[in-house]
Design a protein around this motif. Structure first.
Motif, mmCIF file in Angstrom:
data_model
loop_
_atom_site.group_PDB
_atom_site.id
_atom_site.type_symbol
_atom_site.label_atom_id
_atom_site.label_comp_id
_atom_site.label_asym_id
_atom_site.label_seq_id
_atom_site.Cartn_x
_atom_site.Cartn_y
_atom_site.Cartn_z
ATOM 1 N N ARG A 98 0.951 -1.314 -0.297
ATOM 2 C CA ARG A 98 -0.041 0.526 0.090
ATOM 3 C C ARG A 98 0.568 1.576 0.237
ATOM 4 N NH1 ARG A 98 -6.038 -0.007 2.919
ATOM 5 N NH2 ARG A 98 -6.774 -2.023 1.123
ATOM 6 N N GLN A 154 2.186 1.716 -3.497
ATOM 7 C CA GLN A 154 0.782 1.848 -4.192
ATOM 8 C C GLN A 154 0.732 3.649 -4.176
ATOM 9 O OE1 GLN A 154 -2.699 0.346 -3.615
ATOM 10 N NE2 GLN A 154 -3.767 1.544 -4.792
ATOM 11 N N ASP A 180 1.644 7.088 -7.078
ATOM 12 C CA ASP A 180 0.469 7.580 -6.959
ATOM 13 C C ASP A 180 1.371 9.778 -6.546
ATOM 14 O OD1 ASP A 180 -0.851 5.243 -7.605
ATOM 15 O OD2 ASP A 180 -2.419 5.644 -6.601
#
Length: 183
Positions: free
Chosen positions: A106, A109, A113
């Protein structure tokens, strides 16, 4: 309405100053008051700032688990505001919290982003880029992706060097030394 705006600005300024001076007990009442004003007046942008301030106080206290829902809420508001810069900031901090909690997938990610969003800006801040690439590099290193981690540490190092931030350069140099191929 103008009174609310001034009170909000005063609370946020006082909270920031208290945090900078390592006085979290003084920052909390201002952030709680700011949150109340934001929620009652619908000031979503300021609410994002307030939630991030609360979350950072939790992180400062070594409690990333309590910071997590605050950053998650901040991200939700940023999505609704469609503010790419504020969203990138919120995602970066959310990624750092996941990194603190050892949620590497996570973290990676959210950091990727955030980095994509920063790079999509007309004039991305080199400091924002460095402060996003650095935790991404740390995450990649912890996941054993040494080649990609090395490249990220080198990029962060170059960004910090361009800004004259010696502590950032030193952290990156130490990581690059750890990841140097052994003969």
């Amino acid at each position: 309405m103008a009174d609310d705006a001034q009170a909000l600005a005063d609370h946020l300024k006082a909270a920031l100053e208290a945090r900078r001076q390592a006085r979290p007990a003084d920052a909390w009442p201002h952030l709680i008051a700011a949150e109340s004003i934001c929620r009652s007046t619908g000031r979503r942008r300021d609410l994002v700032t307030t939630l991030a301030g609360m979350a950072q106080l939790h992180r400062d206290a070594g409690d990333p688990a309590s910071a997590l829902p605050l950053f998650e809420e901040a991200v939700t508001h940023c999505q609704q505001l469609r503010d790419q810069t504020q969203m990138a900031h919120a995602l970066r901090h959310l990624g750092e919290v996941h990194l603190d909690l050892r949620g590497f997938d996570r973290a990676q990610q959210h950091l990727r982003d955030a980095l994509r969003m920063y790079r999509g800006l007309d004039e991305p801040s080199p400091l924002d880029l460095a402060n996003t690439v650095r935790p991404l590099a740390s995450c990649l290193e912890r996941q054993g992706a040494d080649d990609e981690a090395r490249a990220s540490w080198a990029e962060a190092r170059d960004l910090y060097a361009s800004l004259g931030i010696d502590a950032g350069v030193a952290e990156c140099d130490a990581a690059l030394a750890r990841l140097a191929p052994r003969d």
